[in-house]
Design a protein around this motif. Structure first.
Motif, mmCIF file in Angstrom:
data_model
loop_
_atom_site.group_PDB
_atom_site.id
_atom_site.type_symbol
_atom_site.label_atom_id
_atom_site.label_comp_id
_atom_site.label_asym_id
_atom_site.label_seq_id
_atom_site.Cartn_x
_atom_site.Cartn_y
_atom_site.Cartn_z
ATOM 1 N N ALA A 32 0.788 -55.441 89.338
ATOM 2 C CA ALA A 32 1.080 -56.704 89.328
ATOM 3 C C ALA A 32 -0.286 -57.983 89.182
ATOM 4 O O ALA A 32 -1.463 -56.535 89.179
ATOM 5 C CB ALA A 32 0.177 -56.996 91.549
ATOM 6 N N PRO A 68 3.661 -53.083 91.500
ATOM 7 C CA PRO A 68 4.479 -54.655 91.894
ATOM 8 C C PRO A 68 4.186 -54.907 93.057
ATOM 9 O O PRO A 68 4.579 -54.149 93.935
ATOM 10 C CB PRO A 68 6.028 -54.673 91.742
ATOM 11 C CG PRO A 68 6.238 -54.122 90.837
ATOM 12 C CD PRO A 68 5.272 -52.052 91.197
ATOM 13 N N SER A 91 2.444 -61.393 87.577
ATOM 14 C CA SER A 91 2.831 -60.442 86.808
ATOM 15 C C SER A 91 3.669 -59.975 86.615
ATOM 16 O O SER A 91 3.680 -59.339 84.726
ATOM 17 C CB SER A 91 3.394 -59.518 88.681
ATOM 18 O OG SER A 91 2.510 -59.562 88.947
#
Length: 158
Positions: A32, A68, A91
């Protein structure tokens, strides 16, 4: 309606690491990266700590992580930031790269005008700069290691 699936391809393809006796260059997990922007008159620093925070410029930060973020986690983060700041998920658009080893500082110094010596650029310090012609975010993450954040399309060139 057809089932649409997003297929992510690593920005660096099959390149996992480049290693020599003095330096190692490796792609970090594509987890992320959230760009946070303070509202006008907002905080001078990011309130709270939602992950690894990298200063971009006054009133702007990157929150980075190896994993993530789910949609609900991202939504919760954005709600936590309001009304002091707003976030934009970067991201899929940016890549993190680690360069480490006894010559890492010297190699990076060849491509940028920032003084990367440990006295001027200690662990935890971040700066947005050019490395050659490529815009990059540099963070010292260890005594002889740095994290670079670049736009995905420039990762392999870097």
């Amino acid at each position: 309606m057809p089932d649409l699936r997003l297929t992510l391809h690593p920005a660096l393809g099959a390149k996992t690491a480049v290693t020599s006796a003095e330096v190692r260059l490796s792609a970090l997990p594509e987890g992320a990266i959230v760009h946070v922007l303070a509202a006008p008159g907002g905080p001078g620093i990011l309130p709270g700590r939602q992950g690894d925070v990298r200063a971009v410029s006054p009133g702007q930060w990157f929150i980075v992580g190896d994993e993530p973020m789910t949609h609900s986690a991202m939504k919760t983060l954005f709600e936590t930031l309001e009304p002091l700041a707003t976030g934009v998920d970067q991201s899929a658009g940016r890549v993190r790269i680690r360069i480490e080893g006894e010559q890492a500082e010297r190699i990076l110094s060849k491509g940028t005008a920032i003084d990367l010596s440990a006295d001027s650029f200690p662990v935890g310090r971040s700066a947005t700069t050019l490395i050659g012609h490529i815009a990059a975010q540099i963070t010292r993450i260890g005594s002889d290691s740095f994290e670079l954040i670049v736009l995905r399309s420039f990762a392999e060139s870097l």
